[in-house]
Enzyme design. Structure first.
Site, PDB file in Angstrom:
ATOM      1  N   SER A 201       0.766  -1.114   0.044  1.00  0.00           N
ATOM      2  CA  SER A 201       0.051   0.092   0.002  1.00  0.00           C
ATOM      3  C   SER A 201       0.927   1.380  -0.087  1.00  0.00           C
ATOM      4  O   SER A 201       1.681   1.421  -0.877  1.00  0.00           O
ATOM      5  CB  SER A 201      -1.027   0.000   1.178  1.00  0.00           C
ATOM      6  OG  SER A 201      -1.833   0.711   1.014  1.00  0.00           O
TER       7      SER A 201
ATOM      8  N   ASP B 123      -8.945  -3.861  -6.204  1.00  0.00           N
ATOM      9  CA  ASP B 123      -8.366  -3.322  -4.921  1.00  0.00           C
ATOM     10  C   ASP B 123      -8.942  -2.380  -4.473  1.00  0.00           C
ATOM     11  O   ASP B 123      -8.996  -1.126  -5.146  1.00  0.00           O
ATOM     12  CB  ASP B 123      -6.840  -3.036  -5.006  1.00  0.00           C
ATOM     13  CG  ASP B 123      -6.118  -2.785  -3.779  1.00  0.00           C
ATOM     14  OD1 ASP B 123      -6.701  -1.963  -2.861  1.00  0.00           O
ATOM     15  OD2 ASP B 123      -5.096  -3.466  -3.469  1.00  0.00           O
TER      16      ASP B 123
ATOM     17  N   HIS C  10      -7.093  -5.911  -0.833  1.00  0.00           N
ATOM     18  CA  HIS C  10      -6.080  -4.891  -0.701  1.00  0.00           C
ATOM     19  C   HIS C  10      -4.840  -5.809  -0.554  1.00  0.00           C
ATOM     20  O   HIS C  10      -4.310  -6.353   0.330  1.00  0.00           O
ATOM     21  CB  HIS C  10      -6.210  -4.163   0.454  1.00  0.00           C
ATOM     22  CG  HIS C  10      -5.222  -2.876   0.487  1.00  0.00           C
ATOM     23  ND1 HIS C  10      -4.907  -2.220  -0.721  1.00  0.00           N
ATOM     24  CD2 HIS C  10      -4.544  -2.392   1.338  1.00  0.00           C
ATOM     25  CE1 HIS C  10      -4.004  -1.272  -0.399  1.00  0.00           C
ATOM     26  NE2 HIS C  10      -3.867  -1.277   0.861  1.00  0.00           N
TER      27      HIS C  10
END
Length: 506
Positions: free
Chosen positions: A214, A447, A475
């Site tokens: 991320s 995502d 995610h």
């Protein structure tokens, strides 16, 4: 409110939402004024957690003025479990955020849950970025003030509620300035990437091996842009694209959460007991939006006072709870049960618990500094999405088109950096990292938090990138059930072999 809007397409667009500016690499020679920092030796000690060691790394608070004071960074490691002559070096990990604790992630998951073959050959290492968790954390509000902050309405119905929302963001900004001082202006991603290079040197590694998830992909890509010659094996999982403006970023992420919700809704409506009905995903979205509107007028009870802290489930907390479950499809059954409790049984406690997990609020009512660090880094990395509430009003149609369910709230949530006390030091930039070794950029097609096109864009920018696509929900991709993804990344980490071209996995 205060959602984790992580921060993007590779070419300049007509609306100015992305950049042609390319991040410039730093000189390969260590500046004289940083020699003492690069030469420091880590003094490892027991962490109080079996199998782990901890140390403190010094870094200059201000890289432009290294004599203006230090910031102390918390580092932890777990030594490679295999034979010493098979050791490949250190593997740094970062879970994202910004604001996530890399030390906490290392000790709770990475050093225990990464594949055994990887842990056998690498010292697993985490460093909390400056301003985060154990590394001189940014502080802004006390726990009671944070409770009030998380409950503030981010879908204002009139001018009075707009003023209240603005006042809430101003209070956060004032609290950060009062409690965090000079640190607030020096928690940027560029500074943290430079800290990582000093840690690399202190660990005795010639090149950096790193897995970032991320926001951790933005940190890793920034490192590659600044130090391309020191890139070893980099995995950027759930990738961000650093070329977009904050507003474009927020809009893309809004669409990402809508995509994830539609996937959840399609699964839910196939079941007879779906609390959002059994007609269609579109109808489920309308029902959820209507439920949020009802909560705006009449919040629900949320368990007894000892567990809820006297809070009720209002629209803001309910929205956060739903969004929290969008990050991982494994949480969808829990979300369905939580919505059933709230919508049919008028009990908001399960949905409140999802919201609390997102905000990292413990059962005793205490918060980590996740949200404070998240705002501090995001607001420093890019100029704000909006300059005034009027800007938000003008953008609402675009955000609501991107997500009929979440668009309004996410647009108003992006107002938080408007009042930030530290001026942004970063700007949208393409990262090419010319000369870097092969880098794996991973994207998941549905995502919610880092939309797939961000991975496509970052892979197009990085000259040595290989795009690894995971066809799925949730995610990030590594360690989430795809044998194809895991084998590709493990082979790269252990043997240095990246795919020759883009690869697609299910």
């Amino acid at each position: 409110m205060g959602l984790l809007m992580s921060g993007c397409s590779s070419a300049s667009s007509s609306d100015g939402s992305s950049a042609d500016v390319v991040m410039a690499e730093l000189p390969s020679a260590t500046p004289k004024q940083l020699t003492s920092y690069y030469g420091q030796k880590l003094r490892w000690r027991d962490c109080g957690v079996p199998g782990f060691q901890c140390a403190t790394l010094r870094a200059p608070l201000n890289y432009d003025k290294p004599d203006a004071g230090d910031v102390k960074l918390a580092v932890s490691r777990k030594r490679a479990t295999g034979k010493p002559d098979r050791r490949l070096g250190s593997l740094l990990v970062n879970p994202g955020g910004p604001g996530g604790s890399a030390v906490g992630y290392l000790q709770a998951y990475a050093a225990l849950g990464y594949p055994e073959k990887v842990r056998a050959r690498y010292d697993m290492v985490g460093v909390d970025p400056r301003g985060v968790a154990r590394s001189e954390p940014v502080s802004c509000l006390n726990d009671r003030e944070m409770d009030a902050y998380t409950q503030t309405d981010v879908t204002p119905d009139d001018g009075r509620e707009v003023d209240l929302l603005s006042a809430t963001y101003k209070k956060l900004a004032a609290g950060c300035r009062k409690r965090s001082g000079k640190l607030l202006g020096h928690v940027s991603t560029v500074e943290t990437a430079r800290d990582m290079d000093m840690l690399r040197a202190a660990l005795g590694d010639k090149k950096l091996t790193y897995v970032g998830a991320s926001y951790g992909t933005f940190l890793g890509a920034t490192y590659a842009g600044l130090f391309p010659g020191r890139v070893g094996r980099l995995v950027l999982d759930g990738a961000m694209d650093p070329s977009l403006t904050a507003r474009r970023m927020n809009l893309d992420q809004t669409a990402g959460f809508e995509t994830a919700f539609q996937s959840f809704a399609r699964e839910c409506v196939r079941e007879r007991d779906c609390p959002l009905g059994t007609k269609s995903a579109a109808d489920a979205g309308k029902r959820l939006k209507g439920f949020f509107s009802d909560l705006d007028r009449r919040p629900l009870r949320a368990g007894d006072t000892s567990t809820s802290g006297g809070r009720k489930l209002g629209e803001a907390l309910a929205t956060t709870g739903v969004i929290a479950a969008m990050y991982d499809e494994a949480a969808w059954p829990e979300l369905r049960d939580s919505l059933t409790s709230a919508m049919k049984n008028k009990d908001g406690a399960p949905l409140l618990a999802l919201s609390d997990s997102y905000y990292e609020r413990d059962g005793d009512g205490s918060y980590t500094n996740l949200m404070f660090a998240n705002a501090a880094v995001n607001c420093l990395d890019l100029p704000p999405s909006f300059t005034s509430p009027e800007d938000v009003r003008k953008a609402l149609p675009e955000f609501e088109k991107a997500s009929p369910v979440f668009g309004e709230g996410l647009a108003w949530s992006a107002l938080n950096c408007t009042y930030w006390p530290a001026k942004a030091t970063g700007k949208p930039s393409r990262i090419e990292a010319k000369g870097a070794a092969p880098i794996i950029v991973t994207g998941t097609t549905r995502d919610p938090a880092t939309p797939y096109r961000w991975a496509q864009a970052l892979a197009a920018q990085l000259t040595s990138a290989r795009l690894l696509t995971y066809e799925g929900d949730g995610h990030t991709a590594y360690g989430r059930g795809s044998a194809c993804v895991d084998k590709t990344i493990n082979t790269y980490l252990l043997e240095g072999r990246a795919p020759q071209k883009s690869k697609r996995c299910t």
